[in-house]
Design a protein around this motif. Structure first.
Motif, PDB file in Angstrom:
ATOM      1  N   ASN A 194     -13.727  47.719 -41.548  1.00 39.45           N
ATOM      2  CA  ASN A 194     -13.741  46.534 -42.650  1.00 39.45           C
ATOM      3  C   ASN A 194     -14.837  45.700 -42.601  1.00 39.45           C
ATOM      4  OD1 ASN A 194     -11.733  47.716 -44.618  1.00 39.45           O
ATOM      5  ND2 ASN A 194     -10.187  47.309 -42.890  1.00 39.45           N
ATOM      6  N   GLU A 195     -14.857  45.224 -41.115  1.00 38.74           N
ATOM      7  CA  GLU A 195     -16.206  44.078 -41.056  1.00 38.74           C
ATOM      8  C   GLU A 195     -17.417  44.650 -41.322  1.00 38.74           C
ATOM      9  OE1 GLU A 195     -15.167  42.970 -37.050  1.00 38.74           O
ATOM     10  OE2 GLU A 195     -13.218  42.061 -37.516  1.00 38.74           O
ATOM     11  N   LYS A 196     -17.776  45.840 -41.068  1.00 41.01           N
ATOM     12  CA  LYS A 196     -19.063  46.421 -41.042  1.00 41.01           C
ATOM     13  C   LYS A 196     -19.191  47.386 -42.323  1.00 41.01           C
ATOM     14  CE  LYS A 196     -19.577  46.017 -36.428  1.00 41.01           C
ATOM     15  NZ  LYS A 196     -19.232  46.691 -35.112  1.00 41.01           N
ATOM     16  N   ILE A 197     -18.445  47.344 -43.478  1.00 41.38           N
ATOM     17  CA  ILE A 197     -18.244  48.508 -44.560  1.00 41.38           C
ATOM     18  C   ILE A 197     -19.754  48.719 -45.198  1.00 41.38           C
ATOM     19  CG2 ILE A 197     -17.588  46.752 -46.401  1.00 41.38           C
ATOM     20  CD1 ILE A 197     -16.308  50.293 -45.838  1.00 41.38           C
ATOM     21  N   ASP A 198     -20.561  47.296 -45.149  1.00 41.95           N
ATOM     22  CA  ASP A 198     -21.675  47.589 -45.805  1.00 41.95           C
ATOM     23  C   ASP A 198     -22.893  48.134 -44.939  1.00 41.95           C
ATOM     24  OD1 ASP A 198     -20.814  46.197 -48.143  1.00 41.95           O
ATOM     25  OD2 ASP A 198     -21.181  44.432 -47.328  1.00 41.95           O
ATOM     26  N   GLU A 199     -22.555  48.306 -43.594  1.00 37.31           N
ATOM     27  CA  GLU A 199     -23.473  49.047 -42.668  1.00 37.31           C
ATOM     28  C   GLU A 199     -23.069  50.277 -42.244  1.00 37.31           C
ATOM     29  OE1 GLU A 199     -23.242  46.200 -39.065  1.00 37.31           O
ATOM     30  OE2 GLU A 199     -22.903  44.446 -40.586  1.00 37.31           O
ATOM     31  N   ILE A 200     -21.823  50.743 -42.483  1.00 40.42           N
ATOM     32  CA  ILE A 200     -21.565  52.105 -42.163  1.00 40.42           C
ATOM     33  C   ILE A 200     -21.500  52.973 -43.180  1.00 40.42           C
ATOM     34  CG2 ILE A 200     -19.256  53.518 -41.750  1.00 40.42           C
ATOM     35  CD1 ILE A 200     -18.286  50.896 -40.320  1.00 40.42           C
ATOM     36  N   ASP A 201     -22.082  54.266 -43.120  1.00 43.21           N
ATOM     37  CA  ASP A 201     -22.197  55.369 -43.958  1.00 43.21           C
ATOM     38  C   ASP A 201     -20.693  55.884 -43.859  1.00 43.21           C
ATOM     39  OD1 ASP A 201     -22.431  57.485 -45.514  1.00 43.21           O
ATOM     40  OD2 ASP A 201     -23.989  58.296 -44.465  1.00 43.21           O
ATOM     41  N   ILE A 202     -19.806  55.295 -44.924  1.00 39.28           N
ATOM     42  CA  ILE A 202     -18.460  55.506 -44.955  1.00 39.28           C
ATOM     43  C   ILE A 202     -18.307  57.035 -45.357  1.00 39.28           C
ATOM     44  CG2 ILE A 202     -17.836  54.562 -47.168  1.00 39.28           C
ATOM     45  CD1 ILE A 202     -15.438  53.910 -44.506  1.00 39.28           C
ATOM     46  N   ASP A 203     -18.890  57.520 -46.293  1.00 35.73           N
ATOM     47  CA  ASP A 203     -18.913  58.903 -46.873  1.00 35.73           C
ATOM     48  C   ASP A 203     -19.028  59.701 -45.807  1.00 35.73           C
ATOM     49  OD1 ASP A 203     -18.498  58.218 -49.475  1.00 35.73           O
ATOM     50  OD2 ASP A 203     -20.484  59.019 -50.227  1.00 35.73           O
ATOM     51  N   SER A 204     -20.106  59.484 -44.764  1.00 34.51           N
ATOM     52  CA  SER A 204     -20.337  60.574 -43.855  1.00 34.51           C
ATOM     53  C   SER A 204     -19.257  60.312 -42.865  1.00 34.51           C
ATOM     54  CB  SER A 204     -21.591  60.067 -43.043  1.00 34.51           C
ATOM     55  OG  SER A 204     -21.805  61.014 -41.894  1.00 34.51           O
ATOM     56  N   PHE A 205     -18.607  59.181 -42.234  1.00 36.26           N
ATOM     57  CA  PHE A 205     -17.554  58.993 -41.475  1.00 36.26           C
ATOM     58  C   PHE A 205     -16.377  59.796 -41.858  1.00 36.26           C
ATOM     59  CE2 PHE A 205     -13.909  56.636 -40.579  1.00 36.26           C
ATOM     60  CZ  PHE A 205     -13.789  56.566 -38.876  1.00 36.26           C
ATOM     61  N   TYR A 206     -16.077  59.545 -43.189  1.00 38.18           N
ATOM     62  CA  TYR A 206     -15.034  60.133 -44.082  1.00 38.18           C
ATOM     63  C   TYR A 206     -14.966  61.883 -43.877  1.00 38.18           C
ATOM     64  CZ  TYR A 206     -10.887  60.375 -46.876  1.00 38.18           C
ATOM     65  OH  TYR A 206      -9.665  60.967 -47.574  1.00 38.18           O
ATOM     66  N   SER A 207     -16.140  62.158 -44.141  1.00 35.35           N
ATOM     67  CA  SER A 207     -16.378  63.531 -44.309  1.00 35.35           C
ATOM     68  C   SER A 207     -15.898  64.092 -42.899  1.00 35.35           C
ATOM     69  CB  SER A 207     -17.651  63.771 -44.665  1.00 35.35           C
ATOM     70  OG  SER A 207     -17.947  63.596 -45.926  1.00 35.35           O
ATOM     71  N   GLN A 208     -16.495  63.354 -41.973  1.00 34.21           N
ATOM     72  CA  GLN A 208     -15.947  63.713 -40.391  1.00 34.21           C
ATOM     73  C   GLN A 208     -14.605  63.832 -40.179  1.00 34.21           C
ATOM     74  OE1 GLN A 208     -18.887  60.921 -38.360  1.00 34.21           O
ATOM     75  NE2 GLN A 208     -18.900  62.851 -37.012  1.00 34.21           N
ATOM     76  N   TYR A 209     -14.053  62.990 -40.599  1.00 31.95           N
ATOM     77  CA  TYR A 209     -12.538  62.794 -40.533  1.00 31.95           C
ATOM     78  C   TYR A 209     -12.265  63.899 -41.144  1.00 31.95           C
ATOM     79  CZ  TYR A 209      -7.956  62.192 -42.300  1.00 31.95           C
ATOM     80  OH  TYR A 209      -6.682  62.073 -42.690  1.00 31.95           O
ATOM     81  N   LEU A 210     -12.371  64.414 -42.622  1.00 32.08           N
ATOM     82  CA  LEU A 210     -11.940  65.328 -43.280  1.00 32.08           C
ATOM     83  C   LEU A 210     -11.994  66.737 -42.626  1.00 32.08           C
ATOM     84  CD1 LEU A 210     -12.940  64.767 -47.018  1.00 32.08           C
ATOM     85  CD2 LEU A 210     -10.752  64.454 -45.968  1.00 32.08           C
ATOM     86  N   GLY A 211     -13.176  66.910 -41.925  1.00 28.31           N
ATOM     87  CA  GLY A 211     -13.473  68.349 -41.067  1.00 28.31           C
ATOM     88  C   GLY A 211     -12.464  68.203 -39.824  1.00 28.31           C
ATOM     89  N   ILE A 212     -12.248  67.254 -39.282  1.00 34.18           N
ATOM     90  CA  ILE A 212     -11.477  66.998 -38.160  1.00 34.18           C
ATOM     91  C   ILE A 212     -10.030  67.637 -38.387  1.00 34.18           C
ATOM     92  CG2 ILE A 212     -10.423  65.424 -36.295  1.00 34.18           C
ATOM     93  CD1 ILE A 212     -13.051  64.224 -36.186  1.00 34.18           C
ATOM     94  N   ALA A 213      -9.552  66.798 -39.571  1.00 34.57           N
ATOM     95  CA  ALA A 213      -8.366  67.063 -40.319  1.00 34.57           C
ATOM     96  C   ALA A 213      -8.086  68.414 -40.687  1.00 34.57           C
ATOM     97  CB  ALA A 213      -8.029  66.050 -41.466  1.00 34.57           C
ATOM     98  N   ALA A 214      -9.009  69.150 -41.036  1.00 35.75           N
ATOM     99  CA  ALA A 214      -8.686  70.567 -41.543  1.00 35.75           C
ATOM    100  C   ALA A 214      -8.494  71.308 -40.217  1.00 35.75           C
ATOM    101  CB  ALA A 214     -10.018  71.105 -42.309  1.00 35.75           C
ATOM    102  N   ASP A 215      -9.508  71.067 -39.233  1.00 41.28           N
ATOM    103  CA  ASP A 215      -9.286  71.788 -37.898  1.00 41.28           C
ATOM    104  C   ASP A 215      -7.852  71.676 -37.388  1.00 41.28           C
ATOM    105  OD1 ASP A 215     -11.773  73.051 -37.806  1.00 41.28           O
ATOM    106  OD2 ASP A 215     -12.769  71.535 -36.523  1.00 41.28           O
ATOM    107  N   ASN A 216      -7.340  70.404 -37.337  1.00 38.37           N
ATOM    108  CA  ASN A 216      -6.159  70.148 -37.128  1.00 38.37           C
ATOM    109  C   ASN A 216      -4.909  70.783 -37.774  1.00 38.37           C
ATOM    110  OD1 ASN A 216      -7.233  67.964 -35.240  1.00 38.37           O
ATOM    111  ND2 ASN A 216      -6.705  66.179 -36.489  1.00 38.37           N
TER     112      ASN A 216
END
Length: 179
Positions: free
Chosen positions: A105-127
């Motif tokens: 939340n503090e760095k929302i403008d600096e983070i590539d949130i789409d890429s981060f979230y896509s990584q999460y989705l990949g991990i979630a699918a494996d889980n």
């Protein structure tokens, strides 16, 4: 016991909000709620359970678990963070969720949130894949005098695993706090 494969499929564990599900325009709160209901309603325990409410969203904003909303409209980034909150709230306390998401939340403008979230989705699918394999394996290994006792042993086993995962996640949150 109900056929285990059918039960696991009824959980709809693969249901996730994907970036492609989010319109390219900012949404009002009612539209956000509709999107989450549409995405996650099959994952709820029963029809009365709400996926997301106005009160929940307002509490997330007031509790600073969500970066500020502008002009009562929610951006794609807001929806991705709300989706993360939705996933975390089943296990972590509100305080732990805030701690976990503070850096985002503090760095929302600096983070590539789409890429981060896509990584999460990949991990979630494996889980999900590993979870289904694990539960099926546990059920095969559990032997008791009656089907009911086997059922209870599976419940106990799953709750025990859940507790170990939750405690580990809480310790990881504590490490974020100490940084």
């Amino acid at each position: 016991m109900e056929k285990l494969t059918d039960l696991l499929n009824e959980l709809h564990l693969e249901n996730q909000l994907t970036p492609d599900d989010i319109p390219n325009i900012d949404l009002y709160m009612d539209q956000v709620i509709q999107l989450f209901e549409h995405t996650f309603n099959r994952s709820t325990r029963n029809e009365d359970e709400k996926v997301l409410t106005k009160t929940m969203i307002n509490n997330y904003a007031k509790g600073k678990m969500l970066f500020p909303i502008k002009q009562k409209k929610y951006t794609k980034e807001h929806l991705l963070v709300i989706s993360l909150i939705y996933q975390l709230k089943g296990t972590l306390s509100i305080s732990d969720i805030k701690t976990t998401l503070d850096g985002i939340n503090e760095k929302i403008d600096e983070i590539d949130i789409d890429s981060f979230y896509s990584q999460y989705l990949g991990i979630a699918a494996d889980n999900v894949t590993h979870f289904k394999e694990d539960v099926t394996s546990r059920m095969t290994d559990i032997k008791a005098d009656t089907k009911e006792l086997e059922h209870v042993l599976l419940i106990l086993s799953l709750v025990h695993m859940s507790n170990m995962y939750r405690k580990t996640a809480e310790k990881l949150v504590d490490q974020l706090t100490s940084k």
